[in-house]
Design an enzyme around this catalytic site. Structure first.
Site, PDB file in Angstrom:
ATOM      1  CG  HIS A 181      -2.008  -1.077   1.097  1.00 19.88           C
ATOM      2  ND1 HIS A 181      -2.838  -1.435   2.136  1.00 19.88           N
ATOM      3  CD2 HIS A 181      -2.354  -1.877   0.066  1.00 19.88           C
ATOM      4  CE1 HIS A 181      -3.642  -2.409   1.740  1.00 19.88           C
ATOM      5  NE2 HIS A 181      -3.363  -2.698   0.492  1.00 19.88           N
ATOM      6  N   GLY A 186      -1.682  -9.860  12.329  1.00 24.17           N
ATOM      7  CA  GLY A 186      -2.392  -8.608  12.570  1.00 24.17           C
ATOM      8  C   GLY A 186      -3.059  -7.969  11.360  1.00 24.17           C
TER       9      GLY A 186
HETATM   10  N1  APR Z   1      -1.325  -7.982  17.465  1.00 21.27           N
HETATM   11  C1  APR Z   1      -1.824  -8.614  16.377  1.00 21.27           C
HETATM   12  N2  APR Z   1      -2.962  -8.253  15.767  1.00 21.27           N
HETATM   13  C2  APR Z   1      -3.656  -7.230  16.289  1.00 21.27           C
HETATM   14  C3  APR Z   1      -3.195  -6.523  17.410  1.00 21.27           C
HETATM   15  C4  APR Z   1      -1.990  -6.957  18.029  1.00 21.27           C
HETATM   16  N3  APR Z   1      -1.488  -6.352  19.108  1.00 21.27           N
HETATM   17  N4  APR Z   1      -4.100  -5.531  17.680  1.00 21.27           N
HETATM   18  C5  APR Z   1      -5.054  -5.621  16.736  1.00 21.27           C
HETATM   19  N5  APR Z   1      -4.801  -6.646  15.895  1.00 21.27           N
HETATM   20  C6  APR Z   1      -5.568  -7.086  14.725  1.00 21.27           C
HETATM   21  C7  APR Z   1      -7.060  -6.837  14.792  1.00 21.27           C
HETATM   22  O1  APR Z   1      -7.713  -7.931  15.428  1.00 21.27           O
HETATM   23  C8  APR Z   1      -7.431  -6.763  13.308  1.00 21.27           C
HETATM   24  O2  APR Z   1      -7.753  -8.047  12.796  1.00 21.27           O
HETATM   25  O3  APR Z   1      -5.117  -6.309  13.622  1.00 21.27           O
HETATM   26  C9  APR Z   1      -6.146  -6.283  12.635  1.00 21.27           C
HETATM   27  C10 APR Z   1      -6.197  -4.876  12.056  1.00 21.27           C
HETATM   28  O4  APR Z   1      -7.142  -4.825  11.032  1.00 21.27           O
HETATM   29  P1  APR Z   1      -7.347  -3.528  10.124  1.00 21.27           P
HETATM   30  O5  APR Z   1      -7.445  -2.322  11.003  1.00 21.27           O
HETATM   31  O6  APR Z   1      -8.470  -3.789   9.189  1.00 21.27           O
HETATM   32  O7  APR Z   1      -5.958  -3.398   9.341  1.00 21.27           O
HETATM   33  P2  APR Z   1      -5.450  -4.119   8.012  1.00 21.27           P
HETATM   34  O8  APR Z   1      -5.935  -5.518   7.902  1.00 21.27           O
HETATM   35  O9  APR Z   1      -3.969  -3.904   7.957  1.00 21.27           O
HETATM   36  O10 APR Z   1      -6.139  -3.224   6.907  1.00 21.27           O
HETATM   37  C11 APR Z   1      -5.784  -3.362   5.574  1.00 21.27           C
HETATM   38  O11 APR Z   1      -7.086  -1.439   4.941  1.00 21.27           O
HETATM   39  O12 APR Z   1      -7.781   0.790   5.344  1.00 21.27           O
HETATM   40  C12 APR Z   1      -6.936  -0.044   4.634  1.00 21.27           C
HETATM   41  O13 APR Z   1      -4.967   0.618   3.572  1.00 21.27           O
HETATM   42  C13 APR Z   1      -5.467   0.299   4.841  1.00 21.27           C
HETATM   43  O14 APR Z   1      -3.556  -1.173   4.866  1.00 21.27           O
HETATM   44  C14 APR Z   1      -4.871  -0.989   5.359  1.00 21.27           C
HETATM   45  C15 APR Z   1      -5.822  -2.046   4.852  1.00 21.27           C
END
Ligand code: APR
Length: 234
Positions: free
Chosen positions: A113, A179
């Site tokens: 990204h 995560g």
């Molecule tokens: N360790 C591991 N996982 C965790 C922790 C932790 N300490 N805290 C939270 N999480 C998990 C949550 O349970 C969730 O499943 O991290 C995940 C975060 O999810 P999102 O906020 O949706 O992030 P992501 O999957 O990276 O999103 C993908 O969406 O908005 C766009 O471009 C943005 O790169 C991003 C993409």
């Protein structure tokens, strides 16, 4: 859960999302306290928003830089960097734009990204721009507004970058997701590629999500705890 011996693997992919950085204090997007609960992405993370009000969009990204710089990589980030030195083929495929893996020492990082630390002129290309504030907001060659080199909502991912990610995932024998909520495509398809190729697939995430069923092994712990447990004694 069978612990991992690095020497048993020819090629390892770590697939990381916002949860990897959450433990360093960087807010996630959709979880509690997530960025998209506080801001409307339509106003700060889309080409239309940038065309309408570039300064507002750049200000938002400057705030994100400041908050990321206040955070430090955690032991899980450092572990991945160390594994890269021990195993010849380790790749971090990340959806994160914060550069935290590189700060911890990982070199082989595919940023799906984009990056908070690069700016892009539609005509004159991409330039690195580190620091709390943008060194410049306009292209020195043509004077156009520079936009963050980030894949915003409605943008296409670079085919070169996704092809490279798919290639390494297609060749890995160990795929560890850390995560990510697994809802954003094409990244959400990556575990399927790894699974079809017969790689050992493990998810580290304190909470289950829509993609969890793809992983025969899950660790319901935070990123660093789960990683340190999995690679215990190494
Ligand atoms: N360790 C591991 N996982 C965790 C922790 C932790 N300490 N805290 C939270 N999480 C998990 C949550 O349970 C969730 O499943 O991290 C995940 C975060 O999810 P999102 O906020 O949706 O992030 P992501 O999957 O990276 O999103 C993908 O969406 O908005 C766009 O471009 C943005 O790169 C991003 C993409």
């Amino acid at each position: 859960m069978k612990l991992i011996r690095i020497s048993d693997h020819k090629s390892i992919v770590f697939f990381t999302g916002a949860g990897m950085s959450a433990e360093s204090g960087v807010p996630t997007y959709r979880g509690s306290g997530g960025i998209w609960h506080q801001y409307r992405w339509e106003e700060v993370a889309s080409q239309e928003a940038f065309d309408e009000n570039p300064e507002k969009v750049l200000n938002f990204h400057e705030l994100r830089r400041k908050s990321v710089l206040q955070c430090q990589p955690h032991p899980g980030h450092y572990l991945l960097a160390r594994i890269e030195q021990e195993c010849p083929r380790v790749t971090v495929v990340t959806q994160n734009i914060d550069g935290m893996h590189q700060r911890a020492g990982s070199r082989n990082v595919i940023e799906l990204h984009g990056s908070l630390w690069r700016l892009k002129c539609a005509i004159h290309g991409i330039s690195e721009d580190l620091g709390e504030t943008f060194k410049t907001r306009k292209c020195s060659d043509c004077g156009a507004w520079l936009r963050p080199d980030i894949v915003w909502f409605g943008d296409y991912l670079s085919p070169d970058v996704t092809d490279e990610a798919a290639r390494v995932i297609n060749n890995c024998d160990l795929f560890i997701s850390i995560g990510t909520s697994g809802v954003v495509y094409p990244a959400a398809g990556f575990p399927k590629i790894a699974k079809n190729r017969g790689a050992r697939c493990i998810e580290i995430n304190p909470e289950a999500n829509e993609a969890s069923y793809l992983y025969p092994e899950t660790i319901r712990e935070s990123a660093s705890k789960g990683l340190l447990r999995l690679f215990e004694n190494q």
